[in-house]
Design a protein around this motif. Structure first.
Motif, PDB file in Angstrom:
ATOM      1  N   LEU A  17       0.841  -1.197   0.000  1.00 33.46           N
ATOM      2  CA  LEU A  17       0.000   0.000   0.000  1.00 33.46           C
ATOM      3  C   LEU A  17       0.876   1.247   0.000  1.00 33.46           C
ATOM      4  N   ALA A  18       0.562   2.164  -0.867  1.00 30.56           N
ATOM      5  CA  ALA A  18       1.330   3.407  -0.969  1.00 30.56           C
ATOM      6  C   ALA A  18       0.776   4.455  -0.006  1.00 30.56           C
ATOM      7  N   VAL A  19       1.585   5.441   0.297  1.00 31.92           N
ATOM      8  CA  VAL A  19       1.136   6.557   1.118  1.00 31.92           C
ATOM      9  C   VAL A  19      -0.071   7.204   0.436  1.00 31.92           C
ATOM     10  N   GLY A  20      -1.112   7.453   1.214  1.00 31.12           N
ATOM     11  CA  GLY A  20      -2.348   8.035   0.692  1.00 31.12           C
ATOM     12  C   GLY A  20      -3.411   7.003   0.359  1.00 31.12           C
ATOM     13  N   ALA A  21      -3.047   5.727   0.347  1.00 31.49           N
ATOM     14  CA  ALA A  21      -4.008   4.679   0.006  1.00 31.49           C
ATOM     15  C   ALA A  21      -5.105   4.578   1.058  1.00 31.49           C
ATOM     16  N   GLU A  22      -6.310   4.325   0.596  1.00 35.34           N
ATOM     17  CA  GLU A  22      -7.443   4.092   1.493  1.00 35.34           C
ATOM     18  C   GLU A  22      -7.474   2.621   1.858  1.00 35.34           C
ATOM     19  N   ILE A  23      -7.728   2.333   3.112  1.00 33.36           N
ATOM     20  CA  ILE A  23      -7.870   0.958   3.558  1.00 33.36           C
ATOM     21  C   ILE A  23      -9.337   0.565   3.372  1.00 33.36           C
ATOM     22  N   PRO A  24      -9.605  -0.561   2.715  1.00 32.26           N
ATOM     23  CA  PRO A  24     -11.000  -0.987   2.574  1.00 32.26           C
ATOM     24  C   PRO A  24     -11.555  -1.474   3.917  1.00 32.26           C
ATOM     25  N   ALA A  25     -12.869  -1.448   4.027  1.00 37.15           N
ATOM     26  CA  ALA A  25     -13.523  -1.894   5.265  1.00 37.15           C
ATOM     27  C   ALA A  25     -13.176  -3.352   5.533  1.00 37.15           C
ATOM     28  N   VAL A  76      -5.664   9.724  11.078  1.00 34.46           N
ATOM     29  CA  VAL A  76      -6.969   9.667  11.738  1.00 34.46           C
ATOM     30  C   VAL A  76      -8.096   9.373  10.748  1.00 34.46           C
ATOM     31  N   ASP A  77      -7.836   9.601   9.449  1.00 33.29           N
ATOM     32  CA  ASP A  77      -8.829   9.339   8.411  1.00 33.29           C
ATOM     33  C   ASP A  77      -8.756   7.911   7.875  1.00 33.29           C
ATOM     34  N   GLY A  78      -7.844   7.099   8.393  1.00 36.66           N
ATOM     35  CA  GLY A  78      -7.712   5.720   7.956  1.00 36.66           C
ATOM     36  C   GLY A  78      -6.882   5.538   6.700  1.00 36.66           C
ATOM     37  N   ARG A  79      -6.272   6.598   6.211  1.00 36.80           N
ATOM     38  CA  ARG A  79      -5.413   6.495   5.026  1.00 36.80           C
ATOM     39  C   ARG A  79      -3.964   6.247   5.457  1.00 36.80           C
ATOM     40  N   VAL A  80      -3.211   5.607   4.585  1.00 37.38           N
ATOM     41  CA  VAL A  80      -1.807   5.315   4.870  1.00 37.38           C
ATOM     42  C   VAL A  80      -1.020   6.629   4.872  1.00 37.38           C
ATOM     43  N   ALA A  81      -0.399   6.935   6.014  1.00 32.26           N
ATOM     44  CA  ALA A  81       0.419   8.137   6.145  1.00 32.26           C
ATOM     45  C   ALA A  81       1.902   7.806   5.998  1.00 32.26           C
ATOM     46  N   HIS A  82       2.280   6.567   6.292  1.00 29.54           N
ATOM     47  CA  HIS A  82       3.666   6.122   6.186  1.00 29.54           C
ATOM     48  C   HIS A  82       3.642   4.621   5.931  1.00 29.54           C
ATOM     49  N   ALA A  83       4.545   4.150   5.074  1.00 32.23           N
ATOM     50  CA  ALA A  83       4.637   2.724   4.774  1.00 32.23           C
ATOM     51  C   ALA A  83       6.100   2.364   4.593  1.00 32.23           C
ATOM     52  N   GLN A  84       6.508   1.240   5.185  1.00 33.45           N
ATOM     53  CA  GLN A  84       7.892   0.812   5.013  1.00 33.45           C
ATOM     54  C   GLN A  84       8.018  -0.682   5.250  1.00 33.45           C
ATOM     55  N   LEU A  85       9.003  -1.262   4.593  1.00 29.93           N
ATOM     56  CA  LEU A  85       9.365  -2.643   4.867  1.00 29.93           C
ATOM     57  C   LEU A  85      10.271  -2.644   6.081  1.00 29.93           C
ATOM     58  N   GLY A  86      10.093  -3.590   6.946  1.00 29.14           N
ATOM     59  CA  GLY A  86      10.901  -3.673   8.143  1.00 29.14           C
ATOM     60  C   GLY A  86      10.478  -2.677   9.189  1.00 29.14           C
ATOM     61  N   VAL A  87      11.040  -2.813  10.361  1.00 28.29           N
ATOM     62  CA  VAL A  87      10.632  -2.002  11.491  1.00 28.29           C
ATOM     63  C   VAL A  87      11.584  -0.831  11.719  1.00 28.29           C
ATOM     64  N   GLY A  88      12.806  -0.918  11.248  1.00 32.16           N
ATOM     65  CA  GLY A  88      13.779   0.147  11.482  1.00 32.16           C
ATOM     66  C   GLY A  88      13.344   1.485  10.911  1.00 32.16           C
ATOM     67  N   ARG A  89      13.818   2.556  11.512  1.00 28.88           N
ATOM     68  CA  ARG A  89      13.579   3.929  11.067  1.00 28.88           C
ATOM     69  C   ARG A  89      12.095   4.282  11.026  1.00 28.88           C
ATOM     70  N   LEU A  90      11.338   3.886  12.022  1.00 29.37           N
ATOM     71  CA  LEU A  90       9.930   4.272  12.079  1.00 29.37           C
ATOM     72  C   LEU A  90       9.829   5.763  12.352  1.00 29.37           C
ATOM     73  N   PRO A  91       8.863   6.424  11.756  1.00 31.52           N
ATOM     74  CA  PRO A  91       8.725   7.868  11.941  1.00 31.52           C
ATOM     75  C   PRO A  91       8.090   8.193  13.286  1.00 31.52           C
ATOM     76  N   ALA A  92       8.132   9.466  13.631  1.00 30.50           N
ATOM     77  CA  ALA A  92       7.371   9.919  14.796  1.00 30.50           C
ATOM     78  C   ALA A  92       5.894   9.686  14.490  1.00 30.50           C
ATOM     79  N   PRO A  93       5.087   9.463  15.509  1.00 31.14           N
ATOM     80  CA  PRO A  93       3.677   9.179  15.263  1.00 31.14           C
ATOM     81  C   PRO A  93       2.972  10.290  14.490  1.00 31.14           C
ATOM     82  N   VAL A  94       2.029   9.904  13.645  1.00 29.91           N
ATOM     83  CA  VAL A  94       1.218  10.868  12.922  1.00 29.91           C
ATOM     84  C   VAL A  94       0.429  11.666  13.924  1.00 29.91           C
ATOM     85  N   GLY A  95       0.450  12.966  13.800  1.00 26.44           N
ATOM     86  CA  GLY A  95      -0.303  13.820  14.729  1.00 26.44           C
ATOM     87  C   GLY A  95       0.421  14.092  16.025  1.00 26.44           C
ATOM     88  N   ALA A  96       1.653  13.583  16.162  1.00 25.48           N
ATOM     89  CA  ALA A  96       2.394  13.821  17.406  1.00 25.48           C
ATOM     90  C   ALA A  96       3.043  15.168  17.372  1.00 25.48           C
TER      91      ALA A  96
END
Length: 180
Positions: A48-56, A160-180
């Motif tokens: 899933l790319a950044v901005g993608a909507e997650i289906p129900a 908060v809208d359920g859209r992908v704000a960040h996507a990455q393979l692996g766990v390293g280099r995770l961003p600060a939380p969205v809205g933090a």
């Protein structure tokens, strides 16, 4: 002597042809995008790319809670996708938990998918369960389908809208939380 000259010329031509083919393969590999499949046929980027909507979807966590997309809306959500068949997932689960507990307080949802047979998921459930609501399901499960879970480990940060704000393979280099 003419045979030796012919043999040397033939070897030189074969080496030149091999060199040209090698450059062609390298050029083709470099031209591929990150979304392209790797040599093993597996994707080299999150599905899933950044901005993608997650289906129900509707899924059930290991503690019996129903998890839906509507239930995740309104708060940022950290989603980790792990697999029972992935050794890297087992290695990176503690990093996911550390990030989830330090950067994602009570004001954020933290969900971890463990894809694979439930009988093989015990160690991942134990590792992830303290910080996340854990869902265990097969490849064709509703959560797996919604997040197109085919590459592991993958981490998504949803806004908060359920859209992908960040996507990455692996766990390293995770961003600060969205809205933090």
């Amino acid at each position: 002597m003419p045979y030796l000259t012919a043999a040397v010329v033939l070897v030189a031509v074969a080496c030149a042809a091999n060199l040209l083919l090698t450059f062609g393969v390298i050029r083709r590999l470099r031209a591929g995008t990150p979304e392209a499949a790797g040599p093993s046929g597996f994707p080299m980027a999150p599905q899933l790319a950044v901005g993608a909507e997650i289906p129900a979807f509707t899924a059930t966590s290991t503690d019996g809670q129903e998890i839906t997309l509507d239930g995740l809306l309104g708060r940022p959500t950290l989603v980790g996708l792990f697999s029972t068949a992935c050794d890297t997932c087992r290695d990176q689960a503690p990093e996911f938990v550390a990030h989830a507990t330090s950067a994602h307080g009570d004001d954020r949802n933290v969900i971890a998918l463990v894809q694979g047979p439930a009988e093989d998921a015990g160690d991942l459930i134990a590792a992830l369960g303290g910080a996340a609501r854990v869902i265990v399901e097969p490849l064709d499960g509703p959560f797996s389908k919604a997040f197109q879970a085919r590459t592991f480990p993958t981490v998504y940060e949803l806004g908060v809208d359920g859209r992908v704000a960040h996507a990455q393979l692996g766990v390293g280099r995770l961003p600060a939380p969205v809205g933090a």
